[in-house]
Design a protein around this motif. Structure first.
Motif, PDB file in Angstrom:
ATOM      1  N   GLN A 432      -5.164  17.710  49.496  1.00 57.31           N
ATOM      2  CA  GLN A 432      -6.196  17.670  48.464  1.00 57.31           C
ATOM      3  C   GLN A 432      -6.672  19.093  48.173  1.00 57.31           C
ATOM      4  N   PHE A 433      -7.280  19.298  46.976  1.00 61.48           N
ATOM      5  CA  PHE A 433      -7.651  20.636  46.525  1.00 61.48           C
ATOM      6  C   PHE A 433      -9.097  20.671  46.022  1.00 61.48           C
ATOM      7  N   THR A 434      -9.596  21.882  45.911  1.00 61.73           N
ATOM      8  CA  THR A 434     -10.913  22.117  45.293  1.00 61.73           C
ATOM      9  C   THR A 434     -10.739  23.110  44.152  1.00 61.73           C
ATOM     10  N   LEU A 435     -11.617  23.012  43.153  1.00 63.22           N
ATOM     11  CA  LEU A 435     -11.525  23.876  41.977  1.00 63.22           C
ATOM     12  C   LEU A 435     -12.896  24.308  41.501  1.00 63.22           C
ATOM     13  N   LYS A 436     -12.948  25.501  40.951  1.00 64.08           N
ATOM     14  CA  LYS A 436     -14.137  25.953  40.240  1.00 64.08           C
ATOM     15  C   LYS A 436     -13.968  25.585  38.769  1.00 64.08           C
ATOM     16  N   PRO A 437     -15.056  25.514  38.002  1.00 62.99           N
ATOM     17  CA  PRO A 437     -14.953  25.120  36.583  1.00 62.99           C
ATOM     18  C   PRO A 437     -14.031  26.011  35.745  1.00 62.99           C
ATOM     19  N   ASN A 438     -13.826  27.257  36.162  1.00 63.58           N
ATOM     20  CA  ASN A 438     -12.990  28.165  35.360  1.00 63.58           C
ATOM     21  C   ASN A 438     -11.576  28.328  35.929  1.00 63.58           C
ATOM     22  N   ILE A 442      -1.526  23.942  39.048  1.00 69.00           N
ATOM     23  CA  ILE A 442      -0.373  23.171  38.565  1.00 69.00           C
ATOM     24  C   ILE A 442       0.290  22.495  39.757  1.00 69.00           C
ATOM     25  N   ILE A 443       0.360  21.167  39.678  1.00 66.84           N
ATOM     26  CA  ILE A 443       1.020  20.366  40.709  1.00 66.84           C
ATOM     27  C   ILE A 443       2.430  20.035  40.227  1.00 66.84           C
ATOM     28  N   ALA A 444       3.446  20.366  41.004  1.00 69.75           N
ATOM     29  CA  ALA A 444       4.840  20.075  40.640  1.00 69.75           C
ATOM     30  C   ALA A 444       5.694  20.056  41.897  1.00 69.75           C
ATOM     31  N   ASP A 445       6.827  19.350  41.838  1.00 71.65           N
ATOM     32  CA  ASP A 445       7.760  19.367  42.973  1.00 71.65           C
ATOM     33  C   ASP A 445       9.214  19.461  42.515  1.00 71.65           C
ATOM     34  N   TYR A 446       9.406  19.708  41.221  1.00 69.31           N
ATOM     35  CA  TYR A 446      10.754  19.917  40.672  1.00 69.31           C
ATOM     36  C   TYR A 446      11.027  21.420  40.718  1.00 69.31           C
ATOM     37  N   SER A 447      11.813  21.851  41.712  1.00 75.12           N
ATOM     38  CA  SER A 447      11.950  23.279  42.021  1.00 75.12           C
ATOM     39  C   SER A 447      12.481  24.095  40.840  1.00 75.12           C
ATOM     40  N   TYR A 448      13.354  23.487  40.031  1.00 74.12           N
ATOM     41  CA  TYR A 448      13.939  24.213  38.902  1.00 74.12           C
ATOM     42  C   TYR A 448      12.850  24.641  37.915  1.00 74.12           C
ATOM     43  N   GLU A 479       2.753  21.717  45.732  1.00 72.61           N
ATOM     44  CA  GLU A 479       3.575  20.508  45.857  1.00 72.61           C
ATOM     45  C   GLU A 479       2.730  19.254  45.662  1.00 72.61           C
ATOM     46  N   GLY A 480       3.274  18.316  44.867  1.00 72.09           N
ATOM     47  CA  GLY A 480       2.583  17.050  44.669  1.00 72.09           C
ATOM     48  C   GLY A 480       3.134  16.294  43.477  1.00 72.09           C
ATOM     49  N   PHE A 481       2.751  15.023  43.360  1.00 70.46           N
ATOM     50  CA  PHE A 481       3.167  14.196  42.225  1.00 70.46           C
ATOM     51  C   PHE A 481       2.239  12.994  42.122  1.00 70.46           C
ATOM     52  N   GLY A 489      10.771  15.434  43.860  1.00 71.74           N
ATOM     53  CA  GLY A 489      11.487  16.456  43.112  1.00 71.74           C
ATOM     54  C   GLY A 489      11.665  16.120  41.652  1.00 71.74           C
ATOM     55  N   LEU A 490      10.814  15.234  41.104  1.00 77.89           N
ATOM     56  CA  LEU A 490      10.956  14.814  39.710  1.00 77.89           C
ATOM     57  C   LEU A 490       9.728  15.150  38.859  1.00 77.89           C
ATOM     58  N   ASN A 491       8.679  15.682  39.478  1.00 75.57           N
ATOM     59  CA  ASN A 491       7.459  16.019  38.728  1.00 75.57           C
ATOM     60  C   ASN A 491       7.576  17.418  38.131  1.00 75.57           C
ATOM     61  N   HIS A 492       7.636  17.503  36.793  1.00 75.28           N
ATOM     62  CA  HIS A 492       7.773  18.789  36.110  1.00 75.28           C
ATOM     63  C   HIS A 492       6.477  19.583  36.108  1.00 75.28           C
TER      64      HIS A 492
END
Length: 688
Positions: A432-438, A442-448, A479-481, A489-492
């Protein structure tokens, strides 16, 4: 009389026919086993979706069987050609004694018919037995009901096997008749006295050709690995394939003249025991069989690639389901349909009611999925015209676009609240992650695609979302989807932003992921059958029916796909392996029989039986090992390209698949080597 003579010839030439007969039996057995799969799967108690996959698999195997029949036909004709050459002197004696060519043709007809009948009977018998083991494997693979398992005889597979091999034998009979009619008596009588001379090629020319061949082969290897970017279109793979074939031929051609010269300079090795005899024999065999050795090497290369890749892919797509589908079900609902292209897919009522979320739509359709779920999470996916793949790449877009012009740069990026993602990540067991408003992630697991996105993230590329300027929190994709699939490995890419930045007017999808209370397969089938029938309800005219995906359907689909890939790969791999090994064995048996005079001379000048047999073992061993060694080098790059090209990350299972391939190759290829050595040894022993 002719029939009795045919029987005597078969008994007398049993050693010559051994490899030929062994190959025929193997061919019949394998052909029957794989064609019997269709009959075996008909009796299986599986779901409708599994039946559809099995039907595709059976059609694919039937199509492959046509190609296999063609390969086996060529192999049988090729093997028969060697046997005909071996019997030249015998046919010459028949003609000298007054026998007509027509009667010789009849003798060959009876011999071919007898061998064909015996090989068909034994091959079909073995095939019927082994097909029962195949039935158990298929039942286990598709998790079918074992209570319906019975002894199965496939009438269709038997008819197909008899038909194909009968045609092959008819071709052999016609071929033999043509060859006999073209024989000249003088050539037949002196066929065994012809001694092949070792042609010494120019070593400078051989060295030059060898260097050129290695450089060309290296370039072909680079194209399929490091130069993969240049292979944007499938037809361009023909370039490295052609270079590889030509280079392999040139390597065999150059080494046939180069190796002997090199070893002649290594006097301690060359004059040790009978090494000089072995090396000259090997050089002569390579020199006269450059084309054949190239074909055998390429067959072994295809065998290793087919077996390793098919088994690796099968293991990957069937064993990675738990990683790709960490929950039981996912339901996705399209909302706020406004895109003109999408409007063509829906009627006016569905577009009008597209403002309803997933829960409201399921309620209107009278479906209560929640009573079956022990836990679930609902999430939203947002899209906006201002944020596309092109805009998210920023200044890196033009650089990436030149190298990869086919990426969908105009497609809208998927946007998600950080809170929604974290709830699903918790359910999936992901980070899980935390973020500031600004900030954004990017979550992805498709290495290409990850590699391209990372170029933009590394430069702190800013994006504009819902009138907010955001800066990347990380310099790389995380990493994530969200969507469950057969493997990871399918999440762009999904862009995570702070909840305070989101504009709810831009919801494009409403989704649900969850787990069932039950683990009973029959209960799960009933639940998912009710979801499948939603599109047939009258209310579906007014409301867009949500789509769903489940671990259960993924397992069924991947099991069938994995089985199809494995069966086709094993089928083709074993056929190519048998073909290559049989051609090699027949050549060695034929040439060793022709070289009996040389072994007799060696014995007369003082070599004992042990030295002769050791020399024979070395000669046959080098002859079998040489094409296998080059094929193995080719396979390293071939497997690497195959895995990269089909974009499946099978490294976790590649070692296991390679070990299985090694065992299969050693068993079949090693078996042919052992038979070749034993029969050659026995022939030399009898003649001496």
């Amino acid at each position: 009389m002719l029939f009795k003579l045919s029987l005597r010839n078969i008994k007398k030439s049993l050693k010559d026919y051994a490899i030929y007969f062994f190959t025929l039996v193997l061919g019949v057995t394998i052909f029957y086993v794989f064609n019997a799969i269709e009959t075996q799967t008909v009796l299986m108690d599986v779901s409708q979706s599994s039946y559809e996959i099995i039907d595709i698999m059976n059609n694919s195997l039937s199509a492959v069987s046509v190609f296999v029949a063609f390969v086996l036909g060529l192999l049988i004709i090729y093997a028969n050609q060697f046997l005909m050459k071996r019997r030249g002197k015998e046919f010459g004696i028949y003609l000298t004694l007054g026998m007509s060519k027509r009667k010789i043709s009849f003798i060959l007809f009876f011999e071919t018919l007898l061998i064909g009948l015996i090989s068909l009977i034994i091959g079909l018998g073995l095939g019927i037995v082994l097909s029962q083991l195949m039935s158990l494997l298929i039942v286990n693979m598709f998790e079918a009901d074992m209570s319906r398992f019975t002894f199965i005889f496939s009438k269709n597979a038997c008819i197909k096997t008899l038909f194909c091999f009968s045609i092959m034998y008819m071709f052999v009979i016609c071929f033999n008749s043509v060859v006999v009619n073209r024989y000249k008596l003088i050539d037949l009588l002196h066929s065994s006295s012809h001694i092949e001379k070792v042609k010494m090629k120019n070593p400078i020319l051989c060295t030059f050709v060898f260097i050129i061949a290695c450089c060309t082969l290296g370039y072909a290897y680079w194209l399929v690995t490091g130069g993969l970017k240049t292979l944007q279109y499938a037809q361009q793979i023909l370039i490295p394939i052609a270079l590889g074939i030509i280079s392999t031929f040139l390597i065999f051609w150059s080494l046939s003249g180069l190796l002997l010269r090199l070893f002649m300079r290594m006097k301690k090795v060359y004059y040790n025991g009978l090494n000089h005899f072995v090396l000259r024999q090997f050089s002569s065999e390579i020199n006269t069989n450059v084309f054949s050795m190239t074909v055998i090497c390429l067959m072994l290369f295809m065998t290793i690639c087919f077996l390793s890749c098919s088994l690796s892919i099968k293991n990957s797509i069937t064993n990675d389901v738990d990683d790709g589908a960490p929950c039981d079900i996912q339901i996705i609902h399209r909302m706020n349909i406004s895109d003109s292209a999408l409007k063509k897919e829906y009627n006016k009522e569905q577009i009008k009611n597209s403002h309803l979320n997933l829960v409201e739509t399921l309620d209107r359709l009278d479906i209560n999925i929640f009573k079956h779920l022990k836990n679930f999470e609902i999430y939203n996916i947002y899209t906006t015209d201002e944020l596309t793949l092109q805009s998210s790449l920023g200044n890196q877009y033009k650089i990436i676009q030149k190298k990869l012009p086919l990426l969908p740069y105009e497609s809208k990026e998927r946007i998600m609240k950080i809170s929604d993602y974290n709830r699903i990540a918790k359910l999936y067991g992901h980070k899980q992650f935390t973020l500031k408003p600004n900030e954004y992630i990017i979550i992805a697991d498709y290495s290409y695609i990850q590699k391209q996105r990372n170029k933009a993230l590394a430069t702190k590329e800013k994006i504009y979302v819902f009138s907010h300027q955001l800066t990347p929190k990380y310099s790389q994709c995380q990493e994530g989807f969200i969507d469950i699939n057969s493997s990871t490995g399918l999440n762009h890419g999904i862009i995570l932003i702070d909840d305070s930045v989101v504009n709810e007017e831009y919801i494009s999808y409403n989704g649900l992921v969850g787990n069932y209370f039950t683990h009973d397969k029959k209960e799960i089938k009933k639940i998912e059958m009710s979801l499948n029938q939603l599109s047939h309800k009258k209310l579906s005219k007014y409301y867009k029916v949500p789509t769903f995906n489940s671990k259960h359907t993924i397992i069924e689909g991947t099991t069938g796909l994995g089985a199809m890939i494995a069966f086709i790969g094993i089928y083709l791999g074993i056929i190519f392996l048998i073909s290559g090994a049989a051609i090699l064995a027949l050549k060695m048996l034929s040439e060793n029989a022709d070289n009996i005079q040389r072994y007799t001379i060696i014995k007369k000048i003082g070599a004992d039986d042990k030295m002769i047999y050791q020399a024979l073992l070395k000669q046959i061993g080098i002859f079998f090992l040489f094409p296998l060694m080059i094929a193995s080098i080719h396979s390293i790059f071939g497997i690497k390209f195959s895995i990269a090209f089909i974009e499946l990350y099978t490294n976790n299972y590649l070692l296991e698949s390679i070990l299985i391939t090694v065992v299969v190759v050693l068993f079949i290829y090693g078996g042919y080597f052992l038979i070749t050595y034993l029969f050659s040894k026995n022939t030399i022993h009898e003649r001496n």
